[in-house]
Scaffold this motif. Sequence first.
Motif, PDB file in Angstrom:
ATOM      1  N   ARG A   1       9.674   8.439  -7.053  1.00 18.07           N
ATOM      2  CA  ARG A   1       8.886   9.521  -5.756  1.00 18.07           C
ATOM      3  C   ARG A   1       9.466   9.527  -4.135  1.00 18.07           C
ATOM      4  NH1 ARG A   1       5.816  12.697  -9.399  1.00 18.07           N
ATOM      5  NH2 ARG A   1       5.288  13.833  -8.168  1.00 18.07           N
ATOM      6  N   TRP A   2       9.552  10.655  -3.785  1.00 17.19           N
ATOM      7  CA  TRP A   2      10.294  10.723  -2.110  1.00 17.19           C
ATOM      8  C   TRP A   2       8.866  11.358  -1.616  1.00 17.19           C
ATOM      9  CZ3 TRP A   2      13.697   8.435   0.216  1.00 17.19           C
ATOM     10  CH2 TRP A   2      14.334   8.173   1.722  1.00 17.19           C
ATOM     11  N   CYS A   3       8.791  10.787  -0.270  1.00 18.60           N
ATOM     12  CA  CYS A   3       7.864  10.939   0.978  1.00 18.60           C
ATOM     13  C   CYS A   3       9.209  12.311   1.770  1.00 18.60           C
ATOM     14  CB  CYS A   3       6.958  10.191   1.511  1.00 18.60           C
ATOM     15  SG  CYS A   3       5.529  11.073   2.634  1.00 18.60           S
ATOM     16  N   ASP A   4       8.692  12.851   2.195  1.00 19.99           N
ATOM     17  CA  ASP A   4       9.447  13.565   3.011  1.00 19.99           C
ATOM     18  C   ASP A   4       8.845  13.514   4.349  1.00 19.99           C
ATOM     19  OD1 ASP A   4      11.138  15.036   1.440  1.00 19.99           O
ATOM     20  OD2 ASP A   4       9.361  16.344   1.121  1.00 19.99           O
ATOM     21  N   THR A   5       7.723  13.391   4.455  1.00 28.16           N
ATOM     22  CA  THR A   5       7.283  12.506   5.929  1.00 28.16           C
ATOM     23  C   THR A   5       7.961  11.059   6.570  1.00 28.16           C
ATOM     24  OG1 THR A   5       5.541  14.281   5.650  1.00 28.16           O
ATOM     25  CG2 THR A   5       5.150  12.455   6.873  1.00 28.16           C
TER      26      THR A   5
ATOM     27  N   ALA B   1       0.859  -0.991   0.036  1.00 29.38           N
ATOM     28  CA  ALA B   1       0.172  -0.263  -0.358  1.00 29.38           C
ATOM     29  C   ALA B   1       0.765   1.251   0.000  1.00 29.38           C
ATOM     30  CB  ALA B   1      -0.653  -0.256   1.193  1.00 29.38           C
ATOM     31  N   ALA B   2       2.196   1.092   0.886  1.00 29.35           N
ATOM     32  CA  ALA B   2       2.811   2.438   0.738  1.00 29.35           C
ATOM     33  C   ALA B   2       4.059   2.960  -0.663  1.00 29.35           C
ATOM     34  CB  ALA B   2       4.115   2.147   1.629  1.00 29.35           C
ATOM     35  N   ILE B   3       3.746   1.610  -1.198  1.00 26.51           N
ATOM     36  CA  ILE B   3       4.784   2.197  -2.580  1.00 26.51           C
ATOM     37  C   ILE B   3       3.815   1.923  -3.681  1.00 26.51           C
ATOM     38  CG2 ILE B   3       6.828   0.581  -3.474  1.00 26.51           C
ATOM     39  CD1 ILE B   3       7.513   1.435  -1.290  1.00 26.51           C
TER      40      ILE B   3
ATOM     41  N   ARG C   1      10.273   8.147   2.796  1.00 26.08           N
ATOM     42  CA  ARG C   1      10.728   6.414   1.533  1.00 26.08           C
ATOM     43  C   ARG C   1      10.526   6.596   0.781  1.00 26.08           C
ATOM     44  NH1 ARG C   1       6.539   2.511   4.782  1.00 26.08           N
ATOM     45  NH2 ARG C   1       7.640   0.888   2.717  1.00 26.08           N
ATOM     46  N   GLU C   2      10.709   5.655  -0.565  1.00 26.32           N
ATOM     47  CA  GLU C   2      10.841   5.970  -1.273  1.00 26.32           C
ATOM     48  C   GLU C   2       9.168   5.465  -1.846  1.00 26.32           C
ATOM     49  OE1 GLU C   2      13.855   4.193  -4.236  1.00 26.32           O
ATOM     50  OE2 GLU C   2      14.616   5.901  -4.102  1.00 26.32           O
ATOM     51  N   THR C   3       8.945   5.747  -2.607  1.00 21.98           N
ATOM     52  CA  THR C   3       7.496   5.320  -3.623  1.00 21.98           C
ATOM     53  C   THR C   3       6.758   5.210  -5.087  1.00 21.98           C
ATOM     54  OG1 THR C   3       4.926   5.361  -2.762  1.00 21.98           O
ATOM     55  CG2 THR C   3       6.193   7.403  -2.833  1.00 21.98           C
ATOM     56  N   GLU C   4       5.808   4.345  -5.267  1.00 23.00           N
ATOM     57  CA  GLU C   4       5.030   5.182  -6.606  1.00 23.00           C
ATOM     58  C   GLU C   4       4.770   6.042  -6.526  1.00 23.00           C
ATOM     59  OE1 GLU C   4       4.835   1.646  -8.833  1.00 23.00           O
ATOM     60  OE2 GLU C   4       6.461   0.994  -8.055  1.00 23.00           O
ATOM     61  N   ARG C   5       3.988   6.724  -5.539  1.00 20.02           N
ATOM     62  CA  ARG C   5       2.450   7.058  -5.133  1.00 20.02           C
ATOM     63  C   ARG C   5       2.509   8.962  -5.435  1.00 20.02           C
ATOM     64  NH1 ARG C   5      -1.000   4.346  -2.065  1.00 20.02           N
ATOM     65  NH2 ARG C   5      -2.496   6.138  -1.571  1.00 20.02           N
ATOM     66  N   ILE C   6       2.020   9.340  -5.939  1.00 24.17           N
ATOM     67  CA  ILE C   6       2.086  10.795  -5.754  1.00 24.17           C
ATOM     68  C   ILE C   6       1.711  11.467  -4.773  1.00 24.17           C
ATOM     69  CG2 ILE C   6       0.990  12.872  -7.432  1.00 24.17           C
ATOM     70  CD1 ILE C   6       0.779  11.707  -9.849  1.00 24.17           C
TER      71      ILE C   6
END
Length: 260
Positions: A209-213, A74-76, A216-221
């Motif tokens: 992509r990268w989530c600053d919060t 889900a997070a990726i 971690r890396e992800t593919e989600r916008i």
Amino acid sequence: MIGRVLAGFALATLISLIARRTRSLTSSGAIAATLVGTLAVAAGWSWGVLLVVYFASSTALSHIGKESKEHRTAAIVAKGGARDATQVLANGAMFGAAALVATMRPDVRWIALGAGSLAASAADTWATEIGTLYGGAPRSILTWRAVAVGTSGGVSAIGTLAAIAGALFVALVVATLGWTWIVARNVMIGGVVGALADSLFGATIQSRRWCDTCERETERIVHDCGTATRNVRGFQWIDNDMVNFLSSAAGGLIAAILSR
């Protein structure tokens, strides 16, 4: 010919509606699947059967351990659940195009192109569905470092075997439907090459992509935590759907070239 097109449209519509009812497809996905299915039957009933068997097997695999797989990825992953029109066309556009050309100019290369693209898609789907559920922690195909489950470009031993099995499955269906074993062999080769291309494209050119919060890396916008992410690697316009299209096209082209 017109009668077969109408029959194909009716059959494709029925199957798409069932898939929509079982939440395997969204409304837009059902429309796209109906279009591809109609083109398949227009090229011949064997084309239609091949597409139905491919779709049924992929859908069945996606429902096995569905909640567990969604929880792990889900997070990726950017998309989950029912497939929309973009996802359907990413995996089926090349097959539909080959079917369309085959209705105007029959040639063994067209079924090799179409079936090879389906074999690549099946190989990727089988690797993803089985590898996510049973493959453990995957590793990057480039660096061989451990990556999170669901990361594009991540591979595992079980996932790799599943990819080969998926390509072989489509090839066996091709042979069973009356095309030669040489074409079936080429379809399998195309499927395996396409799956390999999918992993390589996912690890290199696909947007990462990268989530600053969450850091971690992800593919989600928008990450599952609600934070808007930013592109840090790959091309921003190349998402997983584009990678799927490119890899299925690669698989089909390889099979077609070998079947000249």
